[in-house]
Motif scaffolding. Structure first.
Motif, PDB file in Angstrom:
ATOM      1  N   ASP A   1      13.872   0.015 -15.537  1.00 36.72           N
ATOM      2  CA  ASP A   1      12.597  -0.789 -15.430  1.00 36.72           C
ATOM      3  C   ASP A   1      11.529   0.534 -14.752  1.00 36.72           C
ATOM      4  OD1 ASP A   1      11.315  -3.079 -14.442  1.00 36.72           O
ATOM      5  OD2 ASP A   1      10.998  -1.729 -12.856  1.00 36.72           O
ATOM      6  N   ASN A   2      11.806   1.983 -14.320  1.00 39.68           N
ATOM      7  CA  ASN A   2      10.897   2.751 -14.039  1.00 39.68           C
ATOM      8  C   ASN A   2      10.620   3.569 -15.557  1.00 39.68           C
ATOM      9  OD1 ASN A   2       9.691   3.587 -11.068  1.00 39.68           O
ATOM     10  ND2 ASN A   2      12.517   2.107 -11.119  1.00 39.68           N
ATOM     11  N   LEU A   3      11.039   3.889 -16.768  1.00 40.81           N
ATOM     12  CA  LEU A   3      10.490   4.007 -18.084  1.00 40.81           C
ATOM     13  C   LEU A   3       9.574   3.333 -18.336  1.00 40.81           C
ATOM     14  CD1 LEU A   3      14.095   4.208 -19.431  1.00 40.81           C
ATOM     15  CD2 LEU A   3      12.860   6.375 -19.024  1.00 40.81           C
ATOM     16  N   TYR A   4       9.604   2.242 -17.758  1.00 37.37           N
ATOM     17  CA  TYR A   4       7.554   1.535 -18.406  1.00 37.37           C
ATOM     18  C   TYR A   4       7.412   2.020 -17.372  1.00 37.37           C
ATOM     19  CZ  TYR A   4       4.702  -2.637 -17.258  1.00 37.37           C
ATOM     20  OH  TYR A   4       3.009  -3.151 -17.395  1.00 37.37           O
ATOM     21  N   PHE A   5       7.298   1.881 -15.969  1.00 34.37           N
ATOM     22  CA  PHE A   5       5.859   2.381 -15.114  1.00 34.37           C
ATOM     23  C   PHE A   5       5.631   3.924 -15.174  1.00 34.37           C
ATOM     24  CE2 PHE A   5       8.395  -1.073 -12.745  1.00 34.37           C
ATOM     25  CZ  PHE A   5       6.681  -2.115 -12.542  1.00 34.37           C
ATOM     26  N   ALA A   6       6.814   4.727 -15.465  1.00 31.77           N
ATOM     27  CA  ALA A   6       6.327   6.300 -15.839  1.00 31.77           C
ATOM     28  C   ALA A   6       5.066   6.178 -17.328  1.00 31.77           C
ATOM     29  CB  ALA A   6       7.396   7.096 -16.273  1.00 31.77           C
ATOM     30  N   SER A   7       5.695   5.965 -18.240  1.00 38.86           N
ATOM     31  CA  SER A   7       4.425   5.402 -19.706  1.00 38.86           C
ATOM     32  C   SER A   7       3.329   5.527 -18.537  1.00 38.86           C
ATOM     33  CB  SER A   7       5.052   4.715 -20.727  1.00 38.86           C
ATOM     34  OG  SER A   7       6.843   4.253 -20.884  1.00 38.86           O
ATOM     35  N   LEU A   8       2.842   4.663 -17.859  1.00 38.75           N
ATOM     36  CA  LEU A   8       1.477   4.231 -18.166  1.00 38.75           C
ATOM     37  C   LEU A   8       0.524   5.406 -17.716  1.00 38.75           C
ATOM     38  CD1 LEU A   8       2.052   0.998 -15.775  1.00 38.75           C
ATOM     39  CD2 LEU A   8       1.642   0.949 -18.277  1.00 38.75           C
TER      40      LEU A   8
ATOM     41  N   VAL B   1      14.675   5.104   5.401  1.00 42.75           N
ATOM     42  CA  VAL B   1      15.097   5.592   6.197  1.00 42.75           C
ATOM     43  C   VAL B   1      14.485   5.804   7.233  1.00 42.75           C
ATOM     44  CG1 VAL B   1      15.435   7.838   8.023  1.00 42.75           C
ATOM     45  CG2 VAL B   1      16.450   7.341   5.124  1.00 42.75           C
ATOM     46  N   LEU B   2      12.787   5.856   7.558  1.00 44.50           N
ATOM     47  CA  LEU B   2      11.969   5.415   8.087  1.00 44.50           C
ATOM     48  C   LEU B   2      11.324   3.654   8.486  1.00 44.50           C
ATOM     49  CD1 LEU B   2       9.672   8.347   6.796  1.00 44.50           C
ATOM     50  CD2 LEU B   2      11.150   8.692   8.603  1.00 44.50           C
ATOM     51  N   TYR B   3      11.609   3.008   7.813  1.00 40.95           N
ATOM     52  CA  TYR B   3      10.893   2.455   8.044  1.00 40.95           C
ATOM     53  C   TYR B   3      11.925   0.833   7.783  1.00 40.95           C
ATOM     54  CZ  TYR B   3       6.845   4.686   7.893  1.00 40.95           C
ATOM     55  OH  TYR B   3       5.455   5.617   8.534  1.00 40.95           O
ATOM     56  N   GLY B   4      12.802   0.813   6.447  1.00 48.03           N
ATOM     57  CA  GLY B   4      14.115   0.011   6.902  1.00 48.03           C
ATOM     58  C   GLY B   4      13.108  -0.970   5.585  1.00 48.03           C
ATOM     59  N   PHE B   5      12.907  -0.646   4.884  1.00 48.99           N
ATOM     60  CA  PHE B   5      12.636  -1.259   3.922  1.00 48.99           C
ATOM     61  C   PHE B   5      12.323  -0.908   1.966  1.00 48.99           C
ATOM     62  CE2 PHE B   5       8.400  -0.070   5.711  1.00 48.99           C
ATOM     63  CZ  PHE B   5       7.933  -0.206   3.975  1.00 48.99           C
ATOM     64  N   THR B   6      12.673  -1.525   1.302  1.00 49.51           N
ATOM     65  CA  THR B   6      12.471  -0.444  -0.403  1.00 49.51           C
ATOM     66  C   THR B   6      12.402  -1.591  -1.003  1.00 49.51           C
ATOM     67  OG1 THR B   6      14.619  -1.738  -0.602  1.00 49.51           O
ATOM     68  CG2 THR B   6      15.150   0.431   0.333  1.00 49.51           C
ATOM     69  N   ASN B   7      11.879  -0.018  -2.518  1.00 47.07           N
ATOM     70  CA  ASN B   7      11.041  -1.591  -3.123  1.00 47.07           C
ATOM     71  C   ASN B   7      11.712  -2.228  -3.931  1.00 47.07           C
ATOM     72  OD1 ASN B   7       9.046  -2.048  -4.490  1.00 47.07           O
ATOM     73  ND2 ASN B   7       8.673  -0.166  -5.563  1.00 47.07           N
TER      74      ASN B   7
ATOM     75  N   LEU C   1      11.573   8.798  -2.730  1.00 51.43           N
ATOM     76  CA  LEU C   1      11.122   8.413  -1.637  1.00 51.43           C
ATOM     77  C   LEU C   1      10.316   6.719  -1.456  1.00 51.43           C
ATOM     78  CD1 LEU C   1       7.391  10.142  -2.923  1.00 51.43           C
ATOM     79  CD2 LEU C   1       8.787  10.510  -1.295  1.00 51.43           C
ATOM     80  N   GLU C   2      10.623   5.902  -1.990  1.00 49.91           N
ATOM     81  CA  GLU C   2      10.736   4.322  -1.793  1.00 49.91           C
ATOM     82  C   GLU C   2      12.049   3.996  -1.755  1.00 49.91           C
ATOM     83  OE1 GLU C   2       7.606   2.523  -4.537  1.00 49.91           O
ATOM     84  OE2 GLU C   2       9.044   2.712  -5.311  1.00 49.91           O
TER      85      GLU C   2
ATOM     86  N   ARG D   1       1.228  -1.208   0.291  1.00 52.50           N
ATOM     87  CA  ARG D   1      -0.221  -0.033   0.191  1.00 52.50           C
ATOM     88  C   ARG D   1       0.681   1.358  -0.367  1.00 52.50           C
ATOM     89  NH1 ARG D   1      -4.223  -2.911   3.196  1.00 52.50           N
ATOM     90  NH2 ARG D   1      -3.170  -2.878   5.516  1.00 52.50           N
ATOM     91  N   TYR D   2       1.903   1.117   0.234  1.00 56.07           N
ATOM     92  CA  TYR D   2       3.532   2.257   0.665  1.00 56.07           C
ATOM     93  C   TYR D   2       3.494   2.751  -0.651  1.00 56.07           C
ATOM     94  CZ  TYR D   2       3.489   2.824   5.715  1.00 56.07           C
ATOM     95  OH  TYR D   2       3.409   2.740   7.023  1.00 56.07           O
ATOM     96  N   TYR D   3       3.996   1.740  -1.416  1.00 56.09           N
ATOM     97  CA  TYR D   3       4.331   2.065  -2.540  1.00 56.09           C
ATOM     98  C   TYR D   3       3.320   2.033  -3.334  1.00 56.09           C
ATOM     99  CZ  TYR D   3       8.289  -1.555  -0.636  1.00 56.09           C
ATOM    100  OH  TYR D   3       9.271  -1.687  -0.301  1.00 56.09           O
ATOM    101  N   ASN D   4       1.602   1.466  -3.206  1.00 50.81           N
ATOM    102  CA  ASN D   4       1.091   1.690  -4.632  1.00 50.81           C
ATOM    103  C   ASN D   4       0.547   3.462  -4.193  1.00 50.81           C
ATOM    104  OD1 ASN D   4      -1.301   1.364  -6.811  1.00 50.81           O
ATOM    105  ND2 ASN D   4      -2.149   1.888  -4.631  1.00 50.81           N
ATOM    106  N   PHE D   5       0.226   3.930  -3.144  1.00 50.78           N
ATOM    107  CA  PHE D   5      -0.236   5.487  -2.244  1.00 50.78           C
ATOM    108  C   PHE D   5       1.399   6.276  -3.746  1.00 50.78           C
ATOM    109  CE2 PHE D   5       0.552   8.805  -0.386  1.00 50.78           C
ATOM    110  CZ  PHE D   5      -0.259   8.843  -0.377  1.00 50.78           C
TER     111      PHE D   5
END
Length: 348
Positions: A125-132, A106-112, A99-100, A47-51
């Motif tokens: 990889d994020n060129l694809y997600f930005a294109s969406l 820093v805040l929660y100790g995990f990354t995407n 952010l991710e 949910r963090y990632y999705n937000f």
């Protein structure tokens, strides 16, 4: 396309987008699940990632939609558009990384992403997600503005057509008044007892021209009555026996037609024709069956009195027919030295 329709398209897009991005693949039961609810650790993290992903997608979507594309497309600054789109990709990838991969760590100790993956993989990889979100924003902007531009062109053409029709119709009135006043002038000059009835008849016709003809359409019966009154008025100024055959076959008297549509042919016949020859009567026929109107007129041409001034009536009516009934009418005019024949067929 209305503002409400545009808003609905945007809402529909974002509902589909958010639902799609909220799908979470559960490896335990090997099926997709929505992360809107559920308290498992995986779902909370997702949910963090999705937000973050949805918020960044919306930001770059409307950065393109409201600023980059409209600001530079009108000025045809395509290099700046390309730069702006690339900047959107950079903003999406940079902020998502911050952010991710940094702030959540820093805040929660995990990354995407796995920290061992190279930065180049993350960017690719994020060129694809930005294109969406970036590609749909550009596509939707062009679709909406193409539809709106077509609508504006159609409305502008309709306004232009209406203005031309009003202009042509406005030419009918002075043309009619000019001819009729000439007729009454002859009656008064001849001290005819028909002068006063002619003035009364003119008053009735002017009422029709002043009020009814200002409407876009009138009932066919009203137009025929107007033509009949006009013929009576014309006959008052002509001495001798008149030979006019005026026949009507009307199925629907209330069928609507543009006002003063047929009169120029009648005016033309009285102006250039002869109606006192028993062997060559002036023949007028108006037939209406279903949605077809057929007007025919034939007369002998007056070879003794030539009006050298060129009239605007028939030329005017040809333009009005083109504007009112494009590809729905057929006008045939056959003129010899002695006769004039015209036939007009309109699919109403």
């Amino acid at each position: 396309m209305t503002k409400r329709q545009i808003i609905c398209i945007h809402l529909l897009f974002w509902v589909v987008f958010i639902v799609r991005s909220s799908m979470y693949f559960n490896y335990d039961n090997l099926q997709y699940e929505l992360t809107f609810w559920g308290e498992t650790a995986e779902k909370k993290v997702f949910r963090y990632y999705n937000f973050i992903f949805s918020a960044l997608s919306a930001a770059v979507f409307y950065l393109n939609y409201f600023y980059i594309i409209p600001k530079f497309i009108g000025a045809k600054k395509f290099v700046r558009i390309l730069f702006g789109v690339l900047l959107s990709y950079a903003i999406f990838i940079g902020l998502r990384y911050f952010l991710e991969e940094y702030l959540l760590n820093v805040l929660y100790g995990f990354t995407n992403y796995n920290r061992l993956l190279p930065l180049s993989f993350y960017i690719f990889d994020n060129l694809y997600f930005a294109s969406l979100s970036i590609i749909p924003s550009i596509t939707l902007w062009f679709i909406v503005h193409f539809v709106q531009s077509q609508k504006e062109k159609t409305e502008a053409l309709a306004l232009k057509t209406e203005a031309e029709i009003n202009f042509l119709k406005s030419q009918v009135n002075p043309h009619f008044i000019f001819n009729t006043m000439n007729n009454i002038y002859y009656l008064v000059y001849q001290k005819s007892e028909l002068a006063l009835p002619a003035i009364e008849k003119l008053s009735q016709l002017m009422r029709y021209v002043t009020y009814d003809s200002q409407q876009k359409t009138v009932a066919l019966q009203a137009e025929i009555e107007y033509i009949g009154n006009y013929i009576e008025l014309e006959c008052m100024r002509i001495q001798g026996e008149k030979y006019i055959q005026f026949t009507k076959e009307i199925e629907n008297p209330l069928l609507q037609i543009p006002p003063l549509l047929l009169l120029p042919f009648i005016e033309n016949a009285f102006k250039h024709g002869e109606v006192i020859d028993a062997e060559n009567p002036y023949v007028i026929s108006i037939i209406q069956r279903k949605n077809t109107l057929i007007f025919e007129s034939s007369n002998k041409i007056n070879t003794y009195q030539k009006d050298k001034q060129k009239g605007i009536g028939v030329e005017n009516i040809q333009k009005r027919l083109t504007l009112h009934f494009p590809d729905q009418h057929q006008l045939t005019i056959d003129q010899t030295k002695l006769t004039y024949f015209c036939k007009l067929t309109i699919a109403l």
